[in-house]
Design a protein around this motif. Structure first.
Motif, PDB file in Angstrom:
ATOM      1  N   PHE A 165      45.321  34.294  36.349  1.00  0.00           N
ATOM      2  CA  PHE A 165      45.352  35.424  35.490  1.00  0.00           C
ATOM      3  C   PHE A 165      43.626  36.002  35.393  1.00  0.00           C
ATOM      4  CE2 PHE A 165      48.756  33.396  33.615  1.00  0.00           C
ATOM      5  CZ  PHE A 165      49.810  34.267  33.468  1.00  0.00           C
ATOM      6  N   LEU A 166      42.930  35.407  36.308  1.00  0.00           N
ATOM      7  CA  LEU A 166      41.586  35.808  36.411  1.00  0.00           C
ATOM      8  C   LEU A 166      41.199  37.481  36.819  1.00  0.00           C
ATOM      9  CD1 LEU A 166      40.152  36.629  39.529  1.00  0.00           C
ATOM     10  CD2 LEU A 166      40.393  34.235  39.549  1.00  0.00           C
ATOM     11  N   GLU A 168      38.623  40.351  38.207  1.00  0.00           N
ATOM     12  CA  GLU A 168      37.510  40.456  38.803  1.00  0.00           C
ATOM     13  C   GLU A 168      36.416  40.979  38.053  1.00  0.00           C
ATOM     14  OE1 GLU A 168      38.148  42.345  43.026  1.00  0.00           O
ATOM     15  OE2 GLU A 168      39.947  41.496  43.063  1.00  0.00           O
ATOM     16  N   LYS A 223      53.792  36.462  35.107  1.00  0.00           N
ATOM     17  CA  LYS A 223      52.702  37.008  35.771  1.00  0.00           C
ATOM     18  C   LYS A 223      52.945  38.644  36.173  1.00  0.00           C
ATOM     19  CE  LYS A 223      48.999  37.651  38.170  1.00  0.00           C
ATOM     20  NZ  LYS A 223      47.668  38.101  37.505  1.00  0.00           N
ATOM     21  N   SER A 272      40.087  55.939  30.748  1.00  0.00           N
ATOM     22  CA  SER A 272      39.361  55.897  32.089  1.00  0.00           C
ATOM     23  C   SER A 272      39.810  56.935  33.055  1.00  0.00           C
ATOM     24  CB  SER A 272      39.353  54.701  32.771  1.00  0.00           C
ATOM     25  OG  SER A 272      40.821  54.531  33.234  1.00  0.00           O
ATOM     26  N   CYS A 279      45.976  44.795  42.280  1.00  0.00           N
ATOM     27  CA  CYS A 279      47.237  44.121  41.510  1.00  0.00           C
ATOM     28  C   CYS A 279      47.931  44.953  40.602  1.00  0.00           C
ATOM     29  CB  CYS A 279      46.848  42.754  41.218  1.00  0.00           C
ATOM     30  SG  CYS A 279      46.458  41.723  42.275  1.00  0.00           S
ATOM     31  N   PHE A 341      36.216  49.457  42.103  1.00  0.00           N
ATOM     32  CA  PHE A 341      37.483  49.896  41.078  1.00  0.00           C
ATOM     33  C   PHE A 341      37.091  49.616  39.610  1.00  0.00           C
ATOM     34  CE2 PHE A 341      39.897  45.996  39.649  1.00  0.00           C
ATOM     35  CZ  PHE A 341      39.443  45.102  40.411  1.00  0.00           C
ATOM     36  N   LYS A 342      36.046  48.624  39.434  1.00  0.00           N
ATOM     37  CA  LYS A 342      35.611  48.355  38.316  1.00  0.00           C
ATOM     38  C   LYS A 342      34.019  47.882  38.291  1.00  0.00           C
ATOM     39  CE  LYS A 342      36.670  44.401  36.028  1.00  0.00           C
ATOM     40  NZ  LYS A 342      37.722  43.259  35.643  1.00  0.00           N
ATOM     41  N   ARG A 446      34.227  57.520  32.630  1.00  0.00           N
ATOM     42  CA  ARG A 446      34.396  55.768  32.182  1.00  0.00           C
ATOM     43  C   ARG A 446      33.825  55.865  30.801  1.00  0.00           C
ATOM     44  NH1 ARG A 446      37.275  52.214  34.840  1.00  0.00           N
ATOM     45  NH2 ARG A 446      37.285  52.529  37.060  1.00  0.00           N
TER      46      ARG A 446
HETATM   47  C1  UGA Z   1      43.580  42.260  36.402  1.00  0.00           C
HETATM   48  C2  UGA Z   1      44.039  41.544  35.016  1.00  0.00           C
HETATM   49  O1  UGA Z   1      43.302  41.845  34.070  1.00  0.00           O
HETATM   50  C3  UGA Z   1      44.193  40.131  35.369  1.00  0.00           C
HETATM   51  O2  UGA Z   1      44.490  39.428  34.235  1.00  0.00           O
HETATM   52  C4  UGA Z   1      44.894  39.895  36.768  1.00  0.00           C
HETATM   53  O3  UGA Z   1      44.968  38.517  37.073  1.00  0.00           O
HETATM   54  C5  UGA Z   1      44.380  40.494  37.799  1.00  0.00           C
HETATM   55  O4  UGA Z   1      44.744  42.079  37.405  1.00  0.00           O
HETATM   56  C6  UGA Z   1      45.382  40.365  38.797  1.00  0.00           C
HETATM   57  O5  UGA Z   1      46.475  39.937  38.910  1.00  0.00           O
HETATM   58  O6  UGA Z   1      44.965  40.924  40.077  1.00  0.00           O
HETATM   59  P1  UGA Z   1      41.442  43.139  37.539  1.00  0.00           P
HETATM   60  O7  UGA Z   1      42.326  44.104  38.415  1.00  0.00           O
HETATM   61  O8  UGA Z   1      40.543  42.338  38.253  1.00  0.00           O
HETATM   62  O9  UGA Z   1      42.589  42.087  36.717  1.00  0.00           O
HETATM   63  O10 UGA Z   1      40.688  43.884  36.521  1.00  0.00           O
HETATM   64  P2  UGA Z   1      40.985  44.458  35.115  1.00  0.00           P
HETATM   65  O11 UGA Z   1      39.733  44.292  34.124  1.00  0.00           O
HETATM   66  O12 UGA Z   1      42.101  44.259  34.437  1.00  0.00           O
HETATM   67  O13 UGA Z   1      40.889  46.258  35.302  1.00  0.00           O
HETATM   68  C7  UGA Z   1      41.703  46.659  36.084  1.00  0.00           C
HETATM   69  C8  UGA Z   1      41.452  48.424  36.247  1.00  0.00           C
HETATM   70  O14 UGA Z   1      41.926  49.002  34.848  1.00  0.00           O
HETATM   71  C9  UGA Z   1      40.185  48.645  36.567  1.00  0.00           C
HETATM   72  O15 UGA Z   1      40.158  49.875  37.235  1.00  0.00           O
HETATM   73  C10 UGA Z   1      39.377  48.889  35.179  1.00  0.00           C
HETATM   74  O16 UGA Z   1      38.338  49.916  35.293  1.00  0.00           O
HETATM   75  C11 UGA Z   1      40.739  49.425  34.481  1.00  0.00           C
HETATM   76  N1  UGA Z   1      40.535  49.350  32.987  1.00  0.00           N
HETATM   77  C12 UGA Z   1      40.589  48.343  32.307  1.00  0.00           C
HETATM   78  C13 UGA Z   1      40.528  50.738  32.048  1.00  0.00           C
HETATM   79  O17 UGA Z   1      40.925  51.822  32.683  1.00  0.00           O
HETATM   80  N2  UGA Z   1      40.559  50.366  30.808  1.00  0.00           N
HETATM   81  C14 UGA Z   1      40.518  49.308  30.201  1.00  0.00           C
HETATM   82  O18 UGA Z   1      40.494  49.069  28.893  1.00  0.00           O
HETATM   83  C15 UGA Z   1      40.377  48.085  31.044  1.00  0.00           C
END
Ligand code: UGA
Ligand code: NAD
Length: 468
Positions: A165-166, A168, A223, A272, A279, A341-342, A446
């Protein structure tokens, strides 16, 4: 009796396998952890003497520095890693299928199957095999069938699901203090014992009440469900951002107000330009495919809409840029700040920036790109993959990669903030303004910068979720 794990092998040294097993090695000095991968250059980077690791993740270098060579090893010798281990993580990629049955939706399980077959061929002793990759519900059953059909006498394979669940950018803190560790097993005696063996590994640093044990299929589905619900929250807030822009409401204020409801909570409500990453989209499409295969078309349509809303958000944002720049950006220079992507990652998979830049290219604008972490070669690869019919030489005539935000903004008509890097807050915006053509526009995808401050400098600022 549950096996006491002393040797772990992780197949796949990517964004998940690398950090996850490096942390296991750090926290369990009595366990030897070997991370194997077929990709020689990736393994070389993990082993590089100056710690130029293949992925950028805050805190990762410190972990690898402490454990590498002690009880953490990276290797391309997949067979040796398998042979020696008593527990094997399968942490290979599971991308969306590009062709064949389920193309565009189903997960490509080829890498999981190849890794499983390799385990079956090589193993001379019993192993606990752990699905770490995100896979469709009941994949463990296919793995078990392959393993059992190919196993040698006296070799037992117990399969567990232990999804990761981590996120990035925060991988190391997420791994040090996980909300939960989920382990799924069959409810047989052997299954439960295998589950205990893995739980004991995590118990070296994770409190017992955060280690959840469930059935195999629940674990696999949880998951996909977690990612689908997280992405759904972003699509929900983004859908509301469109209403805010049209009515004069402010999405930050709306998110703040609804997040105060303890049943909703404040996290993951940041509007955003659209979610990216390897994922969210992949896992929802996977859930859509699963629902369709189970003859549940309404369920499939419900989840598909989360992805469609995300596509709409990206398109809506590029259209707003064009509309605001007097309905044409042909021949104009747009500075795109951020390509990952973030923030806090160099990963560009499914980054919203790629879609925006493609839209600007098709409007025949010139684009300057700056990102503090993404390698130049990666940007070219992503842009040519996004426009396969356009030769890279033509793309390079339209797009310039810059080495600083100030350089990217020079002589531009507009700045588009595509990734929420903190350093964009610290840019000398007065200096940026001086170097730009006037009127100078900023499009904040953003909710990052202080729109009032930039307006005082002279910029015309457009922010997602706020009226123009
Ligand atoms: C996400 C999940 O948060 C993890 O728990 C999971 O393990 C992971 O997918 C996975 O299965 O690969 P990740 O994609 O690394 O993690 O990053 P997030 O922080 O979830 O952000 C995903 C996207 O959503 C980014 O583009 C971020 O900018 C965007 N986001 C996130 C928003 O636009 N608004 C938010 O409030 C949060
Ligand atoms: P990745 O592409 O970064 O890494 C996968 C690695 O596996 C690659 O280096 C590849 O060379 C290697 N590999 C593939 N087949 C192999 C084989 N047969 N033998 C040896 N090595 C092999 O992928 P990732 O981002 O680490 O994701 C892995 C899995 O974890 C996916 O299922 C993904 O959905 C899931 N996941 C990813 C994240 C994330 O933040 N990236 C978070 C949670 C879960």
């Amino acid at each position: 009796m549950p096996v006491k794990v002393s040797k772990i092998c992780c197949i796949g040294a990517g964004y998940v396998g690398g950090p996850t097993c490096a942390v296991i090695a750090l926290k369990c000095p009595h366990i030897t952890v070997t991370i194997v991968d077929l990709n020689q250059s990736r393994v070389d980077a993990w082993n590089s003497p100056d710690f130029a690791l293949p992925i950028y993740e805050p805190g990762l270098v410190d972990v690898v520095r402490q454990a590498r060579g002690r009880n953490l090893f990276f290797s391309t010798d997949v067979d040796k890693g398998i042979e020696e281990a008593d527990l094997i993580f399968v942490s290979v990629n599971t991308p969306t299928k590009k062709s064949g049955v389920g193309a565009g939706f189903a997960a490509d399980l080829n890498y999981v199957e190849l890794a499983t077959r390799r385990i079956a061929t090589v193993a001379n002793s019993s192993k606990i095999v752990v699905e770490k990759s995100t896979v469709p519900c009941r994949t463990a059953e296919s793995m078990r069938t392959i393993l059992e059909a190919n196993s040698k006498p006296n070799c037992r394979f117990d399969i567990l699901s232990n999804p990761e669940f981590l996120a990035e950018g925060t991988a190391i803190t997420d791994l040090f203090k996980p909300d939960r560790v989920l382990i799924g097993s069959l409810e047989t005696r052997e299954g439960v014992e295998a589950c205990q063996s893995l739980a004991e590994v995590y118990a070296n640093w994770v409190p017992q009440d955060r280690i959840l044990t469930v059935g195999l299929w629940s674990s696999e589905l949880s998951k996909l469900a977690a990612n689908a619900m997280l992405a759904q929250r972003i699509s929900s807030i983004n859908a509301l951002s469109a209403i805010c822009e049209a009515t004069g409401a402010n999405i930050d204020e709306v998110a703040h107000a609804i997040g105060y409801d303890s049943r909703i909570g404040p996290k993951f409500l940041k509007a955003s330009v659209g979610f990216g990453g390897s994922c969210f989209q992949k896992d929802i499409l996977n859930l859509v495919y699963l629902s369709e295969s189970l003859h549940l078309p309404e369920v499939a349509a419900y989840w598909r809409q989360v992805v469609e809303m995300n596509e709409y958000q990206k398109r809506r944002f590029s259209k707003r840029v064009v509309d605001t720049l007097f309905n044409t950006i042909t021949g104009k220079r747009i500075a795109v700040l951020g390509f990952a992507f973030k923030a806090d990652t160099g990963d560009t998979r499914e980054s919203a920036a790629i879609t925006l830049i493609k839209d600007f290219q098709s409007e025949r604008a010139f684009v300057n790109i700056y990102d503090p972490q993404v390698e130049e070669e990666q940007i070219w690869n992503d842009l040519s993959e996004a426009s396969p019919l356009i030769p890279i030489e033509s793309i390079k005539k339209q797009v310039t990669i810059c080495h600083s935000a100030i350089e990217a903004c020079k002589n531009a008509e507009a700045v588009v903030i595509a990734t929420e890097w903190k350093e964009f807050l610290e840019i000398d915006w007065e200096e940026v303004y001086k170097g730009m053509n006037k009127p100078a526009f900023v499009f904040d995808g953003r909710l990052l910068v202080d729109a009032e401050k930039l307006t005082k400098i002279g910029f015309k600022v457009t922010t997602i979720g706020r009226p123009s």
